[in-house]
Design a protein around this motif. Structure first.
Motif, PDB file in Angstrom:
ATOM      1  N   GLN A 194       0.868  -1.320  -0.073  1.00 47.43           N
ATOM      2  CA  GLN A 194      -0.081   0.002   0.009  1.00 47.43           C
ATOM      3  C   GLN A 194       0.912   1.178   0.025  1.00 47.43           C
ATOM      4  O   GLN A 194       1.614   1.649   1.076  1.00 47.43           O
ATOM      5  CB  GLN A 194      -0.952  -0.016   1.176  1.00 47.43           C
ATOM      6  CG  GLN A 194      -2.169   0.874   0.994  1.00 47.43           C
ATOM      7  CD  GLN A 194      -3.374   0.471   1.975  1.00 47.43           C
ATOM      8  OE1 GLN A 194      -3.448  -0.789   2.127  1.00 47.43           O
ATOM      9  NE2 GLN A 194      -4.164   1.389   2.228  1.00 47.43           N
ATOM     10  N   ASP A 210       0.627   1.480  -6.136  1.00 45.35           N
ATOM     11  CA  ASP A 210       0.632   0.308  -5.101  1.00 45.35           C
ATOM     12  C   ASP A 210       1.477  -0.589  -5.563  1.00 45.35           C
ATOM     13  O   ASP A 210       2.082  -0.698  -6.779  1.00 45.35           O
ATOM     14  CB  ASP A 210      -0.705  -0.118  -4.837  1.00 45.35           C
ATOM     15  CG  ASP A 210      -1.629  -0.867  -5.944  1.00 45.35           C
ATOM     16  OD1 ASP A 210      -1.084  -2.075  -5.912  1.00 45.35           O
ATOM     17  OD2 ASP A 210      -2.207  -0.392  -6.549  1.00 45.35           O
ATOM     18  N   THR A 241       5.178  -6.337   3.629  1.00 46.63           N
ATOM     19  CA  THR A 241       4.163  -5.454   4.089  1.00 46.63           C
ATOM     20  C   THR A 241       3.294  -5.918   5.301  1.00 46.63           C
ATOM     21  O   THR A 241       3.604  -7.084   5.922  1.00 46.63           O
ATOM     22  CB  THR A 241       3.207  -5.765   2.695  1.00 46.63           C
ATOM     23  OG1 THR A 241       1.710  -5.137   3.047  1.00 46.63           O
ATOM     24  CG2 THR A 241       2.900  -7.185   2.681  1.00 46.63           C
ATOM     25  N   HIS A 275       0.361  -6.337   5.334  1.00 51.26           N
ATOM     26  CA  HIS A 275      -0.890  -6.845   5.107  1.00 51.26           C
ATOM     27  C   HIS A 275      -0.626  -8.428   5.433  1.00 51.26           C
ATOM     28  O   HIS A 275       0.073  -9.106   4.698  1.00 51.26           O
ATOM     29  CB  HIS A 275      -1.059  -7.012   3.432  1.00 51.26           C
ATOM     30  CG  HIS A 275      -1.747  -5.516   2.981  1.00 51.26           C
ATOM     31  ND1 HIS A 275      -3.061  -5.124   3.279  1.00 51.26           N
ATOM     32  CD2 HIS A 275      -1.134  -4.619   2.313  1.00 51.26           C
ATOM     33  CE1 HIS A 275      -3.114  -4.034   2.931  1.00 51.26           C
ATOM     34  NE2 HIS A 275      -2.244  -3.633   2.131  1.00 51.26           N
ATOM     35  N   ASP A 290      -4.131 -12.313   1.631  1.00 49.91           N
ATOM     36  CA  ASP A 290      -3.051 -11.411   1.300  1.00 49.91           C
ATOM     37  C   ASP A 290      -1.958 -11.820   0.596  1.00 49.91           C
ATOM     38  O   ASP A 290      -1.396 -11.344  -0.451  1.00 49.91           O
ATOM     39  CB  ASP A 290      -2.627 -10.581   2.369  1.00 49.91           C
ATOM     40  CG  ASP A 290      -3.681  -9.480   2.999  1.00 49.91           C
ATOM     41  OD1 ASP A 290      -4.392  -9.103   2.193  1.00 49.91           O
ATOM     42  OD2 ASP A 290      -3.630  -9.230   4.174  1.00 49.91           O
ATOM     43  N   ASP A 310      -9.216   6.417   0.320  1.00 55.99           N
ATOM     44  CA  ASP A 310      -8.140   5.838  -0.155  1.00 55.99           C
ATOM     45  C   ASP A 310      -7.080   6.226   0.708  1.00 55.99           C
ATOM     46  O   ASP A 310      -5.907   5.322   1.440  1.00 55.99           O
ATOM     47  CB  ASP A 310      -7.647   5.739  -1.740  1.00 55.99           C
ATOM     48  CG  ASP A 310      -8.890   4.968  -2.506  1.00 55.99           C
ATOM     49  OD1 ASP A 310      -9.324   4.185  -1.600  1.00 55.99           O
ATOM     50  OD2 ASP A 310      -8.844   5.247  -3.691  1.00 55.99           O
ATOM     51  N   ARG A 349      -4.606   4.400   3.577  1.00 58.10           N
ATOM     52  CA  ARG A 349      -3.073   4.129   3.545  1.00 58.10           C
ATOM     53  C   ARG A 349      -2.654   4.939   4.711  1.00 58.10           C
ATOM     54  O   ARG A 349      -1.353   4.290   5.187  1.00 58.10           O
ATOM     55  CB  ARG A 349      -2.910   5.134   2.331  1.00 58.10           C
ATOM     56  CG  ARG A 349      -1.309   4.752   1.736  1.00 58.10           C
ATOM     57  CD  ARG A 349      -0.825   6.010   0.893  1.00 58.10           C
ATOM     58  NE  ARG A 349      -0.806   7.370   1.255  1.00 58.10           N
ATOM     59  CZ  ARG A 349       0.318   7.603   2.207  1.00 58.10           C
ATOM     60  NH1 ARG A 349       1.280   6.860   2.357  1.00 58.10           N
ATOM     61  NH2 ARG A 349       0.168   9.018   2.675  1.00 58.10           N
ATOM     62  N   HIS A 406      -2.808   2.393   7.687  1.00 58.98           N
ATOM     63  CA  HIS A 406      -1.983   1.234   7.172  1.00 58.98           C
ATOM     64  C   HIS A 406      -0.424   1.415   7.271  1.00 58.98           C
ATOM     65  O   HIS A 406       0.206   0.624   8.085  1.00 58.98           O
ATOM     66  CB  HIS A 406      -2.200   0.723   5.799  1.00 58.98           C
ATOM     67  CG  HIS A 406      -1.320  -0.347   5.207  1.00 58.98           C
ATOM     68  ND1 HIS A 406      -1.758  -1.613   5.597  1.00 58.98           N
ATOM     69  CD2 HIS A 406      -0.113  -0.341   4.705  1.00 58.98           C
ATOM     70  CE1 HIS A 406      -0.807  -2.440   5.217  1.00 58.98           C
ATOM     71  NE2 HIS A 406       0.072  -1.663   4.699  1.00 58.98           N
ATOM     72  N   THR A 407      -0.172   2.461   7.029  1.00 55.15           N
ATOM     73  CA  THR A 407       1.275   3.034   7.341  1.00 55.15           C
ATOM     74  C   THR A 407       1.634   3.136   8.812  1.00 55.15           C
ATOM     75  O   THR A 407       2.689   2.630   9.231  1.00 55.15           O
ATOM     76  CB  THR A 407       1.782   4.280   6.771  1.00 55.15           C
ATOM     77  OG1 THR A 407       1.235   4.093   5.064  1.00 55.15           O
ATOM     78  CG2 THR A 407       3.018   4.911   6.956  1.00 55.15           C
ATOM     79  N   GLU A 431      -8.063   0.385  10.602  1.00 59.61           N
ATOM     80  CA  GLU A 431      -7.965   0.200   8.852  1.00 59.61           C
ATOM     81  C   GLU A 431      -9.031  -0.805   8.669  1.00 59.61           C
ATOM     82  O   GLU A 431      -9.803  -0.730   7.642  1.00 59.61           O
ATOM     83  CB  GLU A 431      -6.593  -0.332   8.722  1.00 59.61           C
ATOM     84  CG  GLU A 431      -6.523  -0.667   7.338  1.00 59.61           C
ATOM     85  CD  GLU A 431      -5.020  -1.472   7.065  1.00 59.61           C
ATOM     86  OE1 GLU A 431      -4.703  -1.413   5.807  1.00 59.61           O
ATOM     87  OE2 GLU A 431      -4.571  -1.876   8.064  1.00 59.61           O
ATOM     88  N   LYS A 453     -12.067  -0.117   5.902  1.00 59.11           N
ATOM     89  CA  LYS A 453     -12.298  -0.846   4.667  1.00 59.11           C
ATOM     90  C   LYS A 453     -13.698  -1.395   4.433  1.00 59.11           C
ATOM     91  O   LYS A 453     -14.415  -1.349   3.552  1.00 59.11           O
ATOM     92  CB  LYS A 453     -11.155  -1.918   4.513  1.00 59.11           C
ATOM     93  CG  LYS A 453      -9.738  -1.530   4.362  1.00 59.11           C
ATOM     94  CD  LYS A 453      -8.792  -2.585   4.126  1.00 59.11           C
ATOM     95  CE  LYS A 453      -7.397  -2.326   3.727  1.00 59.11           C
ATOM     96  NZ  LYS A 453      -6.691  -3.438   3.974  1.00 59.11           N
TER      97      LYS A 453
END
Length: 712
Positions: free
Chosen positions: A492, A497, A521, A523, A528, A637, A641, A644-645, A666, A670
């Motif tokens: 991500q 991406d 990642t 994920h 994933d 989006d 992100r 997620h970061t 997160e 989603k």
């Protein structure tokens, strides 16, 4: 002739009359049948209307039941979150009070309040987990972990509780357990912790034994107690929500009856099974079996480290403790083990003077002064005393002491100097500690500065050069220069991406189809890994980065040299950034940061970790403001992100609580975005505001704690 004609006429008249009568009868029957048919049709239509009405009523009732269930679950979840925030504040203040100058009575009152608060927080967490399970919103992770470390960490807090009840807590974790397994360590800990807690709660005398073993790609954990037991007809009931085997236990022992129900659901979600065998007043055995794949074939402890012929005497009361200590000595190839369970047999053995080391439990002698006299008079060899209550015994200061419960790595490091061996961090030892790569050039595609620094420094440890790209588009452009042996690709990222970048790279030409691309990642959910492989990647490594797992994956694609112990020692001596660095500095404790785990990730390099923590603080202190700005601009989006970061970088620096809340945020974002018709409502719900508030509070605690490093 005329008579015959008359007869025909008469017959004709009769037949005509009969036919007319038959026609009349047929007409009457037809009318009657028509009437009956009309009645039947009317009845059918009435029944159909009634069925339709009933179906509509049932559908409405079903929808209402679903709505009410969702409302109930949302209410419980929101209330659990609302309650947990002030409870964390209360517990935090109570912990601060414990450290203040209180009278003994004040300390007792604060401890009681703190204990009650922790029990309440556990109930709140159980309700939250239950609502997630009911709504199918609880997701299982798939990350690498070390089973022995997990089992030791989950059982150790219960030793004090067991000692207070005067029962014995015994653990049997054989050194043959794999060094690494892949699964959800948080949920595994939750299941095992709940079962051990129940075992101690319902046991008033005797023992609780926790055994683990790995067989046919399954981790088995059995918890056996000598407690009250469960009647046969009540066994199935204990896994039902809000129930216990005996309703009277709620008052006697406390609890909501949710714990085992949650454990049952979690184990099923992880593809495993949980069983119980019990007899009333004879105790119970809970058996958990989980399908967990081993990441590598090496054992948790490197049994090639030593091969000594020492004689090690083990003096321990319980046969399982004797067995565990003996298996460790044998597995580490330190020598042969001789076992004794009481002081009399031990005294007889000490008449021979061929002993190199003795491991002796403090409880072998009832009186500490007697034990001290015994050790001074009879032992002209090294002795390690295993002390009770988790603290050193002031009576035995002349001897090496190791507090029970011991970690296997602590025991090894206590023994190693006695035999002239290097004390090493066995828990992090793996087959990849003995390799160095050949200076290959890697491309790291990663947008987060903290994660960039962590990955770059980890890769430097094994002689790899790194170039950094901050998004998929930059990464793709740099790949075209054709100077990289391998690409580490985040998923991500802004601009492009990682999945899209990988697919594009694979389309550049034949030579780019062979370039190893590894997903690195945060994920880590089910599916994933498959998404990464489907996009054309060769492998998938999850954050936070475990150096051993990462090096193991890289070794499948890059050439490396094996290095011997002498070179390892020499390199360590000549490298200012080696693991000894942590020991040369006074490493502080930081609220919200698991320093031990973060240091392990940095190979013990405290100056480097300090630098990365300060970088993390600078980068993430504005997270809430950035998030709210993206909310106002209705950019879903970017919200995902950002979150997620934060989740990934927090995990890398050991800010586990921040990472966990960011993960919840997160996941919820989603879910809401995927099903929303109105984006503005989806990204500004009460639940999101609540999670953001929790994240803000925990992030503030963590970054304020890290800020203290700026004053050093």
């Amino acid at each position: 002739m005329s008579d015959e004609i008359e007869r025909y006429k008469a017959r004709y008249k009769r037949e005509k009359a009969s036919r007319k009568e038959a026609e009349q009868l047929l007409e009457d029957k037809s009318r009657e049948l028509f009437k009956l048919n009309s009645s039947l049709k009317e009845l059918t239509e009435t029944l159909e209307r009634k069925v339709e009405d009933r179906t509509a009523d049932l559908a409405q009732a079903r929808d209402e039941a679903i709505r009410l269930s969702r409302v109930k679950s949302d209410f419980l979840a929101n209330m659990s979150h609302e309650l947990r925030t002030p409870m964390n504040g209360v517990l935090g203040m109570l912990n601060l009070l414990k450290e203040s100058d209180l009278s003994p009575r004040g300390q007792k009152l604060v401890s009681t309040a703190s204990h009650s608060g922790e029990l309440l927080l556990k109930i709140i967490n159980d309700i939250l987990d239950f609502t997630k399970l009911e709504a199918d919103k609880l997701e299982i992770e798939n990350v690498a972990f070390t089973p022995i470390e997990l089992l030791e960490s989950v059982t150790q807090p219960f030793f004090t509780q067991a000692q207070h009840k005067r029962i014995e807590l015994i653990t049997v974790f054989p050194p043959s357990l794999p060094s690494t397994l892949t699964g959800d360590p948080t949920r595994i800990q939750q299941v095992i912790s709940n079962i051990i807690s129940n075992a101690i709660k319902f046991t008033d005398f005797g023992e609780v034994v926790v055994k683990a073993f790995y067989q046919k790609n399954r981790l088995h954990v059995n918890v056996t107690d000598t407690g009250v037991g469960i009647e046969e007809h009540q066994v199935d009931k204990i896994f039902s929500a809000f129930s216990q085997a005996d309703e009277s236990t709620t008052r006697k022992f406390g609890g909501t009856g949710l714990g085992l129900s949650i454990c049952h659901h979690l184990v099923k979600l992880m593809g495993g099974n949980i069983e119980v065998k019990s007899e009333i007043n004879q105790g119970s055995t809970f058996s958990v079996s989980l399908p967990l794949v081993s990441e590598c074939s090496s054992k948790h402890f490197d049994d090639s480290l030593t091969c000594l012929s020492n004689t090690v005497v083990i003096a321990a009361k319980h046969p399982l403790n004797q067995q565990m200590l003996s298996s460790l000595i044998t597995s580490w190839r330190l020598g042969s083990a001789e076992i004794f369970g009481d002081s009399e047999a031990l005294l007889t053995r000490l008449e021979d003077d061929d002993i190199d080391l003795m491991l002796i439990e403090e409880s072998i002698f009832e009186d500490c002064e007697l034990l001290k006299s015994f050790l001074k008079e009879f032992c002209n060899f090294e002795v390690i005393v295993l002390t009770q209550n988790g603290i050193a015994n002031s009576t035995l200061t002349d001897f090496i002491q190791l507090s029970l419960p011991y970690k296997q790595s602590e025991l090894y490091n206590t023994i190693a100097p006695i035999f002239g061996l290097n004390a090493i961090s066995i828990s992090s030892k793996s087959a990849f500690d003995k390799i160095k790569f050949k200076g290959q050039h890697l491309l790291l595609v990663e947008d987060n500065a903290t994660n960039q620094e962590v990955a770059k420094e980890i890769l430097k440890l094994v002689n790899l050069n790194v170039t950094i790209a901050e998004n998929g588009q930059q990464g793709m452009d740099l790949v075209k220069t054709d100077r990289f042996s391998l690409v580490l690709m985040d998923i991500q990222m802004p601009v492009m991406d990682g999945l899209t970048a990988t697919q594009t790279i694979r389309q550049l030409g034949d030579k780019y189809t062979e370039l190893p691309i590894i997903a690195m990642t945060a994920h880590s959910l089910k599916g994933d890994r498959e998404k990464s492989l489907d996009a054309g990647m060769n492998n998938h490594v999850t954050k936070p980065i475990d150096p051993n797992i990462l090096f193991g994956v890289l070794a499948d694609y890059l050439d490396y040299d094996e290095i011997n112990e002498d070179r390892t020692t020499e390199n360590a001596d000549n490298n200012s950034d080696n693991s000894a660095t942590a020991e040369e500095h006074d490493v502080p404790e930081l609220d919200g940061v698991d320093i031990e785990a973060a240091l392990k990730r940095m190979s013990g390099n405290w100056p480097l970790l300090k630098k990365i923590l300060l970088m993390y603080k600078k980068q993430q202190c504005s997270f809430v403001e950035d998030f709210q700005q993206e909310q106002r601009q209705q950019n879903p989006d970017e919200l995902v992100r950002l979150t997620h970061t934060l989740k990934g970088s927090s995990a890398n620096v050991g800010a586990d609580k921040v990472s966990a809340i960011a993960k919840d945020l997160e996941t919820h974002l989603k879910s809401e975005i995927a099903k929303a018709s109105d984006i503005s409502q989806a990204i500004t719900s009460t639940k999101i505001d609540l999670l953001l508030q929790q994240l803000s509070e925990e992030l503030e605690v963590t970054t304020n704690s890290i800020a203290s490093l700026e004053r050093e």
